[in-house]
Design an enzyme around this catalytic site. Structure first.
Site, short mmCIF file in Angstrom:
data_model
loop_
_atom_site.label_atom_id
_atom_site.label_comp_id
_atom_site.label_asym_id
_atom_site.label_seq_id
_atom_site.Cartn_x
_atom_site.Cartn_y
_atom_site.Cartn_z
N ASP A 165 39.17 41.29 41.82
CA ASP A 165 38.59 42.15 40.78
C ASP A 165 38.06 43.44 41.38
OD1 ASP A 165 37.44 42.87 38.17
OD2 ASP A 165 35.56 42.59 39.23
N SER A 187 38.07 41.12 34.10
CA SER A 187 37.21 41.62 35.18
C SER A 187 35.82 40.98 35.11
CB SER A 187 37.10 43.15 35.07
OG SER A 187 36.16 43.65 36.00
#
Length: 439
Positions: A165, A187
């Protein structure tokens, strides 16, 4: 014959609007995290996703692949149902400072990972460092031990938590592919899933001071994240709340800590107390303490009234090296040298506050970070006296500004006054809670 996957083929598949398989998504995330897939190919993929979207199955798989790209925190040593809370961020959002001790005071384990802020104010960790000696640089063992012993611990995010991420977000940030629902939701949720909680309560902000400016977009994001959480086997609830004006009155690190302490003493701003009780009641239900949100709310009100939530904050601060006496004597927290009032230029009702502009005023004063390397001044910020719907007379105080630099004070003051719009006729007060999403 072994057929190997190629990123080129996956980009073309997504560009054509087709869904990627679980294996293809895993290959892509692992390859990019390890540096085997170059930035230029991943940029092409994120742009293809931006235009073609991802279905629910793809979004969940992307989130799981990112969560598993690094360490998955195992909290099974901690007794009870662990409930985490996440906010999409806003101006004056000091919720974790008051909410986590309220929930922990009911015997619900709060094991939270938090970050530092990048933007107009510090993150939860920066704010907590207003307590002299406080540290979130604790080991995983200490983290778990503190939760088992006192019911609460907050540590900084480890470098190995969802590394895919971090890498992917940095790329999206410079390739204009941030605002896609699947990419935003994956995310946020990849980090939450990697952090190991059994249940997750999300505070999704909407308004001028939020990432999601439009209410409809906030609901879409909330639904996407709740689907991911539930799909991953974590009981997930989202509360959509207003961020069209700052939350509470204080904006700035130590000032927000003081407001959180006031709240735990039963003297908090109405909107901030309401948000803590709403989020907290869903956390209490998720932890299995009661099946009723109304009953959970009563339990939380009680820990505010009997002082046990305030004592829990002191216990938590002390357990992580901080001066817990500051919880009972907040006048010892960092204070700015210059304090000046900002007064209303007119008579009238406050019609609108450009919320993110108030955040920028705090940033100008030194209360936030423009880059990761920026040093935060914990003492500076603003404390509002009036909010949307309130009537003010010309010359009446709108806010108090706390600064350590007269030039920065002047810049912030000029900017602040331009963020307010006034009306001669009464203005309806903002509704704080816009809705709850559970599935």
């Amino acid at each position: 014959m072994v057929i190997t996957m190629r990123m080129y083929d996956l980009i073309m598949k997504k560009r054509s609007g087709n869904a990627l398989s679980n294996e293809e998504i895993d290959f892509m995330v692992q390859g990019y995290t390890k540096g085997e897939i170059p930035d230029y190919q991943m940029s092409a993929m994120t742009m293809a996703i931006y235009f073609q979207g991802m279905n629910e199955k793809e979004t969940l798989e992307l989130t799981m692949a990112m969560a598993h790209s690094g360490d998955m925190l195992d909290l099974s040593d901690i007794k009870g149902i662990k409930v985490d809370k996440h906010s999409t961020g806003g101006v004056g959002d000091k919720t974790s400072l008051a909410l986590t001790p309220m929930v922990a005071a009911l015997g619900i384990p709060v094991a939270k990972m938090s970050g530092r802020g990048l933007g107009h104010t510090g993150g939860t960790i920066d704010k907590l460092e207003s307590f002299t000696g406080f540290s979130t640089a604790i080991s995983e063992e200490q983290f778990k031990e503190n939760v088992n012993r006192i019911g609460i611990a907050i540590m900084g995010q480890t470098a190995d938590l969802a590394p895919a991420d971090k890498k992917l977000y940095a790329l999206r940030d410079v390739t204009a592919t941030v605002d896609n629902m699947s990419l935003i939701a994956s995310s946020i949720m990849s980090k939450k899933l990697a952090a190991g909680a059994d249940a997750i309560v999300l505070d999704v902000k909407t308004g001028s001071g939020a990432f999601m400016k439009k209410e409809a977009d906030a609901f879409l994001l909330a639904k996407e994240m709740v689907r991911i959480g539930n799909g991953a086997g974590r009981k997930t609830t989202a509360v959509i709340s207003d961020m069209d004006q700052p939350l509470g009155f204080a904006v700035g690190n130590a000032l927000e800590v003081r407001e959180a302490i006031d709240t735990l003493k039963g003297n908090g701003p109405e909107d901030f107390v309401e948000l803590c009780l709403t989020l907290g009641s869903h956390m209490v239900v998720a932890a299995g303490k009661t099946e009723s949100v109304e009953e959970a709310r009563k339990m939380l009100v009680k820990v505010l009234e009997d002082g046990s939530a305030l004592d829990k904050l002191a216990e938590f601060v002390g357990a992580q090296g901080g001066d817990k006496e500051l919880v009972y004597h907040p006048e010892g927290l960092p204070q700015a040298l210059l304090v000046e009032e900002i007064v209303s230029p007119v008579d009238g009702y406050i019609k609108h506050i450009v919320c993110d502009e108030i955040g920028i005023c705090s940033l100008i004063l030194g209360g936030g970070r423009e880059t990761k390397e920026s040093e935060i001044d914990l003492s500076v910020g603003l404390v509002l006296s009036k909010k949307v719907g309130d009537y003010v007379k010309k010359g009446e105080v709108l806010a108090t500004i706390h600064a350590n630099d007269s030039e920065k004070l002047k810049l912030a003051k000029d900017r602040f006054i331009k963020a307010y719009t006034f009306s001669e006729t009464p203005v309806e007060k903002k509704k704080l809670i816009k809705g709850i999403v559970t599935e």
